[in-house]
Design an enzyme around this catalytic site. Sequence first.
Site, short mmCIF file in Angstrom:
data_model
loop_
_atom_site.label_atom_id
_atom_site.label_comp_id
_atom_site.label_asym_id
_atom_site.label_seq_id
_atom_site.Cartn_x
_atom_site.Cartn_y
_atom_site.Cartn_z
CG ASP A 251 11.83 -5.01 1.54
OD1 ASP A 251 10.81 -5.54 2.03
OD2 ASP A 251 11.90 -3.79 1.25
CE LYS B 194 -14.05 -6.23 -3.53
NZ LYS B 194 -13.97 -5.79 -4.91
CG PHE C 141 2.67 0.84 1.17
CD1 PHE C 141 3.54 1.01 0.10
CD2 PHE C 141 1.31 0.71 0.90
CE1 PHE C 141 3.08 1.03 -1.21
CE2 PHE C 141 0.84 0.73 -0.41
CZ PHE C 141 1.73 0.88 -1.47
CD GLU C 142 6.45 1.55 9.81
OE1 GLU C 142 7.16 0.69 9.27
OE2 GLU C 142 6.52 1.86 10.99
CD GLU D 62 7.47 -4.62 -6.26
OE1 GLU D 62 7.42 -4.57 -5.03
OE2 GLU D 62 6.47 -4.77 -6.98
CG ASP E 176 -3.14 -1.45 6.52
OD1 ASP E 176 -2.63 -2.39 5.86
OD2 ASP E 176 -4.10 -0.77 6.10
CG ASP F 295 -0.38 -6.15 -2.66
OD1 ASP F 295 -0.05 -5.04 -2.19
OD2 ASP F 295 0.00 -6.54 -3.78
C1 LIG Z 1 1.52 -2.58 -0.34
S1 LIG Z 1 3.00 -2.57 -1.22
C2 LIG Z 1 4.24 -2.42 0.07
C3 LIG Z 1 5.58 -1.97 -0.46
C4 LIG Z 1 6.70 -1.89 0.59
N1 LIG Z 1 6.95 -3.18 1.19
C5 LIG Z 1 6.36 -0.87 1.65
O1 LIG Z 1 6.07 -1.28 2.79
O2 LIG Z 1 6.41 0.32 1.35
C6 LIG Z 1 3.17 -4.27 -1.68
C7 LIG Z 1 4.31 -4.48 -2.67
O3 LIG Z 1 4.49 -5.89 -2.87
C8 LIG Z 1 4.58 -6.13 -4.26
N2 LIG Z 1 4.10 -7.49 -4.47
C9 LIG Z 1 2.86 -7.94 -4.21
N3 LIG Z 1 2.78 -9.26 -4.47
C10 LIG Z 1 4.01 -9.62 -4.91
C11 LIG Z 1 4.56 -10.86 -5.33
N4 LIG Z 1 3.82 -11.96 -5.36
N5 LIG Z 1 5.86 -10.88 -5.73
C12 LIG Z 1 6.61 -9.74 -5.71
N6 LIG Z 1 6.15 -8.55 -5.31
C13 LIG Z 1 4.87 -8.49 -4.91
C14 LIG Z 1 3.71 -5.09 -4.90
O4 LIG Z 1 4.01 -4.89 -6.26
C15 LIG Z 1 4.03 -3.87 -4.03
O5 LIG Z 1 5.16 -3.18 -4.49
#
Ligand SMILES: C[S@@+](CC[C@H](N)C(=O)[O-])C[C@H]1O[C@@H](n2cnc3c(N)ncnc32)[C@H](O)[C@@H]1O
Length: 194
Positions: free
Chosen positions: A28, A105, A171-172, A53, A137, A101
């Site tokens: 994941d 922008k 997040f879903e 993460e 999304d 993420d």
């Molecule tokens: C929008 S959240 C989604 C979390 C989870 N996948 C969910 O669907 O509930 C994006 C996650 O990816 C992590 N993240 C973003 N860029 C990352 C990277 N380059 N390496 C590791 N984690 C990253 C963020 O810290 C965050 O916890």
Amino acid sequence: MVELIPESCTARLDPLKIFGREAPLQVDLGCGDGAFLFTLAAQMPEKNFLGIERLAGRVEKACRKAARIDNMRVLHFETAYAVRSLLPERSVETFHLLFPDPWPKRRHHRRRMVTTDFLRTIWAALEENGILRIATDHLDYFTRILRLAGESNLFAFMPPNGENDFPASAFEKKFASSGARIYRLGLRKVSPVM
Ligand SMILES: C[S@@+](CC[C@H](N)C(=O)[O-])C[C@H]1O[C@@H](n2cnc3c(N)ncnc32)[C@H](O)[C@@H]1O
């Protein structure tokens, strides 16, 4: 030890050593607090699950969940680097990339996770016929991912069925409760067409 501390930042991880057994591996990417991975790992005790993460607080929460089961580990690392340099080639059955993420922008688009190079490293880490699951999304990001995947020649697009078999990520749940549309994609590793 549920939080993996790699012995080196350049040597590949050894799943046998990490999990103490050989089993299909699911990863994941950006696992957040680990809720999705924990539910999946509990549903499939015969498989190994690794969350990656970068945020320490979320890693800690994910580790607390991983400590309650045998088949989940957490790697506190940057995803693109971990996939490229730490995961062994052809070692992963399924990658989950859930709500990466979106960096909406335009000037931030280069920070987005999914690039041509990223798809190539995912392909290398996947087993034959391995799968990359993506959900977002964000329509603009989704459209870009579709284009990059189509141009890459490395994946076959999978029909979007079977998705209901997976637990919803944190997040879903959040997006679904706000009524946001969720875009999904399954990519299956194929041999590149020359
Ligand atoms: C929008 S959240 C989604 C979390 C989870 N996948 C969910 O669907 O509930 C994006 C996650 O990816 C992590 N993240 C973003 N860029 C990352 C990277 N380059 N390496 C590791 N984690 C990253 C963020 O810290 C965050 O916890």
